[in-house]
Scaffold this motif. Sequence first.
Motif, PDB file in Angstrom:
ATOM      1  N   HIS A   1       8.931  10.009  13.933  1.00 22.26           N
ATOM      2  CA  HIS A   1       8.484   8.670  13.548  1.00 22.26           C
ATOM      3  C   HIS A   1       9.431   8.033  12.533  1.00 22.26           C
ATOM      4  CE1 HIS A   1       6.710  11.331  10.541  1.00 22.26           C
ATOM      5  NE2 HIS A   1       6.792  10.314   9.724  1.00 22.26           N
ATOM      6  N   GLU A   2      10.105   8.854  11.739  1.00 25.55           N
ATOM      7  CA  GLU A   2      11.016   8.336  10.722  1.00 25.55           C
ATOM      8  C   GLU A   2      12.264   7.699  11.328  1.00 25.55           C
ATOM      9  OE1 GLU A   2      11.702  11.465   7.918  1.00 25.55           O
ATOM     10  OE2 GLU A   2       9.687  11.291   7.083  1.00 25.55           O
TER      11      GLU A   2
ATOM     12  N   TYR B   1       9.054   1.918  11.552  1.00 27.04           N
ATOM     13  CA  TYR B   1       8.644   2.795  10.455  1.00 27.04           C
ATOM     14  C   TYR B   1       9.551   2.566   9.236  1.00 27.04           C
ATOM     15  CZ  TYR B   1       7.695   6.860   7.597  1.00 27.04           C
ATOM     16  OH  TYR B   1       7.377   7.664   6.526  1.00 27.04           O
ATOM     17  N   GLN B   2      10.843   2.503   9.470  1.00 26.66           N
ATOM     18  CA  GLN B   2      11.795   2.308   8.373  1.00 26.66           C
ATOM     19  C   GLN B   2      11.557   0.972   7.666  1.00 26.66           C
ATOM     20  OE1 GLN B   2      15.597   2.868  10.294  1.00 26.66           O
ATOM     21  NE2 GLN B   2      15.148   5.022  10.731  1.00 26.66           N
TER      22      GLN B   2
ATOM     23  N   ALA C   1       8.693  -0.663   7.561  1.00 28.89           N
ATOM     24  CA  ALA C   1       7.408  -0.562   6.864  1.00 28.89           C
ATOM     25  C   ALA C   1       7.547   0.275   5.591  1.00 28.89           C
ATOM     26  CB  ALA C   1       6.346   0.035   7.787  1.00 28.89           C
ATOM     27  N   PHE C   2       8.297   1.371   5.672  1.00 26.32           N
ATOM     28  CA  PHE C   2       8.481   2.230   4.499  1.00 26.32           C
ATOM     29  C   PHE C   2       9.236   1.479   3.401  1.00 26.32           C
ATOM     30  CE2 PHE C   2      10.301   5.462   1.815  1.00 26.32           C
ATOM     31  CZ  PHE C   2       9.283   6.394   1.701  1.00 26.32           C
TER      32      PHE C   2
ATOM     33  N   ARG D   1       1.270   1.249   2.393  1.00 29.16           N
ATOM     34  CA  ARG D   1       1.566   2.659   2.692  1.00 29.16           C
ATOM     35  C   ARG D   1       0.863   3.110   3.967  1.00 29.16           C
ATOM     36  NH1 ARG D   1       0.753   4.755  -3.523  1.00 29.16           N
ATOM     37  NH2 ARG D   1       2.796   4.042  -4.274  1.00 29.16           N
TER      38      ARG D   1
ATOM     39  N   CYS E   1       2.700   2.848   7.343  1.00 33.79           N
ATOM     40  CA  CYS E   1       3.578   3.994   7.620  1.00 33.79           C
ATOM     41  C   CYS E   1       2.783   5.220   8.048  1.00 33.79           C
ATOM     42  CB  CYS E   1       4.391   4.349   6.372  1.00 33.79           C
ATOM     43  SG  CYS E   1       5.389   2.999   5.759  1.00 33.79           S
TER      44      CYS E   1
ATOM     45  N   ALA F   1       3.002   7.289  11.617  1.00 38.58           N
ATOM     46  CA  ALA F   1       3.262   8.727  11.729  1.00 38.58           C
ATOM     47  C   ALA F   1       2.199   9.397  12.588  1.00 38.58           C
ATOM     48  CB  ALA F   1       3.308   9.362  10.338  1.00 38.58           C
TER      49      ALA F   1
ATOM     50  N   SER G   1      -2.399   0.607  12.312  1.00 36.34           N
ATOM     51  CA  SER G   1      -1.180   0.211  11.618  1.00 36.34           C
ATOM     52  C   SER G   1      -1.038  -1.316  11.606  1.00 36.34           C
ATOM     53  CB  SER G   1       0.031   0.865  12.292  1.00 36.34           C
ATOM     54  OG  SER G   1       1.187   0.701  11.524  1.00 36.34           O
TER      55      SER G   1
END
Length: 128
Positions: A9-10, A15-16, A18-19, A49, A52, A56, A75
């Motif tokens: 997921h990373e 994801y990136q 959102a992180f 948070r 993310c 995941a 999400s």
Amino acid sequence: MEKQPIKSHEDLEVYQMAFDSAMTIFELSKKFPVEERYSLTDQIRRSSRSVCANLAEAWRKRRYEAAFIAKLNDSESEAAETQTWIKFAVKCNYLDVEIGREIYATYNRILGILVTIINNPSPWLIKR
């Protein structure tokens, strides 16, 4: 330049985004007033948070289309909630209008990607 395969997921662009956005919100929210600690500050950090965290979880549920989509929907909901908290932070003058617009626009892109995947999950599912 060739794209690298997605292994976790990373590796997902969404994801990136959102992180990084959640970390930006964390840093900016350190300047919010103390009286907002248990309301706006906690809420905006939690929802950002959670985008993310739900991504995941969705990634690990790709064997089951319904579970995958459900987590992506979670999400999506958290991203929309984060946008609401951004608007409150701007209206309360805790967040600069331009910075608020930038972060809000990033969440619009995140939402767009999530909706695209939700509407066509097949390429993402693990085939049994």
